[in-house]
Design an enzyme around this catalytic site. Structure first.
Site, PDB file in Angstrom:
ATOM      1  N   THR A   1      -7.927   0.424 -19.603  1.00 38.19           N
ATOM      2  CA  THR A   1      -7.555  -0.930 -19.198  1.00 38.19           C
ATOM      3  C   THR A   1      -6.247  -1.246 -19.913  1.00 38.19           C
ATOM      4  O   THR A   1      -5.820  -0.508 -20.807  1.00 38.19           O
ATOM      5  CB  THR A   1      -8.617  -1.974 -19.619  1.00 38.19           C
ATOM      6  OG1 THR A   1      -8.834  -1.855 -21.028  1.00 38.19           O
ATOM      7  CG2 THR A   1      -9.919  -1.773 -18.873  1.00 38.19           C
TER       8      THR A   1
ATOM      9  N   GLU B   1       0.832  -1.205   0.000  1.00 33.09           N
ATOM     10  CA  GLU B   1       0.000   0.000   0.000  1.00 33.09           C
ATOM     11  C   GLU B   1       0.864   1.252   0.000  1.00 33.09           C
ATOM     12  O   GLU B   1       1.891   1.311   0.679  1.00 33.09           O
ATOM     13  CB  GLU B   1      -0.902   0.046   1.242  1.00 33.09           C
ATOM     14  CG  GLU B   1      -2.149  -0.761   1.094  1.00 33.09           C
ATOM     15  CD  GLU B   1      -2.073  -2.050   1.862  1.00 33.09           C
ATOM     16  OE1 GLU B   1      -0.959  -2.620   1.922  1.00 33.09           O
ATOM     17  OE2 GLU B   1      -3.121  -2.469   2.384  1.00 33.09           O
TER      18      GLU B   1
END
Ligand code: DSN
Length: 416
Positions: free
Chosen positions: A225, A56
């Site tokens: 994408t 993270e």
């Protein structure tokens, strides 16, 4: 028993399904415009040990220790993407295109804000304001449409923008086949002081190859994408070439901690590989062939007087209106599937059926091109599709075509 050296082959049930799916992919013609085949390098990156790591945060600023090589990978992915798309800013962490759009909206909008997007049945996308999607629930979407010439109705778009003053205009699509005038839309956005976001998921590969109008100089935010025309791993990215460091920071924190937890580092590793693949000369040749193949196909449908929904194609796909043949998207999707030809049913403008039935099918050329089909094979497939549509109840015809499809597929293995 709990063995770290377990291999996929050791789980017989799973391995059998995997083998069946491999056979299916090899033996079927894939015309789904949003699908593609990733390289073996990308497949092994996605199955690599980078799946083990939590990371993270962003480069040099992580919530967990042990991220030295994670940082190297993410840095490489970002710098390759910057070079490929010629942008100042990239976030490679979105898990998918939907997540990329979610984070991009979240970065600059508040719940209930107005957004002007393309209507789904006119070519838009689920995350561009569909009522069943988070986008339609969290934001107040207004929709622009296409006109009877099959082009975006820019007059309507401008009128809606002036009337509703949305905070954002969304460009990009999942089934529109014409060119977009990005400059014009940006001008409209500027008039009402709105953000202009373009979702290039479908056309990213064509854009970087100079084969489709490039929105990057005109948009504040670009989402994409990585697995469609780009032919990388399943995943998303957010980019910007707008000179606004504050915007970049807002997007970073909208991705994490705003809308996602740990990044999928195995996917980011695979994205880095795919960006390098897309920087090669071969990639442009591949994109050129995608266009050649779709044009070879549409030519046959036009000759046979089929209704092309947006009249023509300037990208990798087109939509067929099946109403003339008294059939539906779902019926033809099934008939073609019985002949090992895979397409998807698709809503069309002013469709009177629902989205599980639809009046159209979408045909795209990225996957067949990736496995080596050229104009000759694309033409052949088009004739087979037409024969099936015209003889949808004739099992013999469908079975004969299925045999021919398998023979053709054998000649062009996806993974040698
Ligand atoms: N499902 C993709 C498509 O088919 O266009 C978009 O998310």
């Amino acid at each position: 028993m709990f063995n770290i050296n377990n291999k996929i082959e050791d789980d017989k049930k799973i391995f059998n399904i995997l083998k069946k799916e491999k056979k299916r992919q090899e033996n079927q013609i894939n015309l789904i415009a949003s699908e593609n085949y990733a390289s073996k390098a990308i497949l092994s990156a996605q199955g690599s040990i980078f799946t083990n790591k939590y990371a993270e945060g962003n480069i040099n600023n992580r919530y967990y220790a042990g991220c030295k090589y994670i940082d190297e990978i993410e840095h490489l992915a970002i710098s390759r993407a910057k070079k490929l798309f010629k942008v100042k800013y990239v976030n490679v962490q979105p898990h998918s295109g939907s997540q990329a759009n979610f984070a991009a909206y979240f970065a600059v909008l508040k719940n209930g804000d107005k957004i002007l997007g393309m209507k789904l049945s006119h070519g838009g996308h689920l995350t561009h304001g569909s009522s069943v999607n988070f986008s339609g629930r969290m934001y107040n979407f207004i929709y622009y449409e296409t006109n009877k010439n099959g082009k975006i109705d820019y007059l309507q778009l401008e009128k809606l923008a002036i009337k509703h003053k949305p905070k954002m205009i969304v460009g990009g699509f999942s089934s529109y086949s014409r060119v977009c005038n990005w400059k014009k839309i940006r001008k409209i956005a500027d008039k009402i002081n709105a953000y202009f976001l373009v979702d290039i998921s479908h056309i990213a590969g064509l854009i970087i190859s100079g084969l489709y109008s490039n929105p990057i100089p005109h948009a504040h935010i670009i989402t994409s994408t990585t697995h469609k025309t780009l032919s990388g791993p399943r995943g998303g990215i957010i980019m910007s070439n707008y000179n606004d460091e504050k915007l970049f920071k807002k997007i970073d924190s909208a991705v994490f901690p705003g809308t996602q937890g740990g990044p999928l580092m195995h996917a980011i590793l695979a994205k880095a590989i795919s960006f390098k693949e897309a920087l090669s000369n071969n990639f442009k040749n591949y994109q050129i062939q995608i266009i050649k193949n779709i044009n070879a196909m549409i030519k046959i449908f036009k000759k046979e007087n089929f209704e092309i929904v947006f009249k023509k194609t300037s990208n990798h796909l087109f939509l067929l209106d099946l109403r003339k043949y008294y059939t539906t998207g779902i019926e033809i999707e099934n008939c073609l599937s019985n002949a090992n030809i895979i397409v998807n049913k698709n809503g069309i403008p002013n469709d009177t059926t629902n989205f599980l039935i639809t009046s159209g099918i979408r045909i795209g050329s990225p996957a067949i091109t990736r496995r080596g089909f050229k104009e000759k094979e694309s033409t052949k497939i088009s004739h087979w599709i037409i024969k099936i549509i015209k003889n949808k109840n004739n099992k013999n015809i469908i079975n004969t075509i299925k045999r021919k499809v398998k023979i053709l597929c054998k000649k062009y293995p996806i993974y040698k």
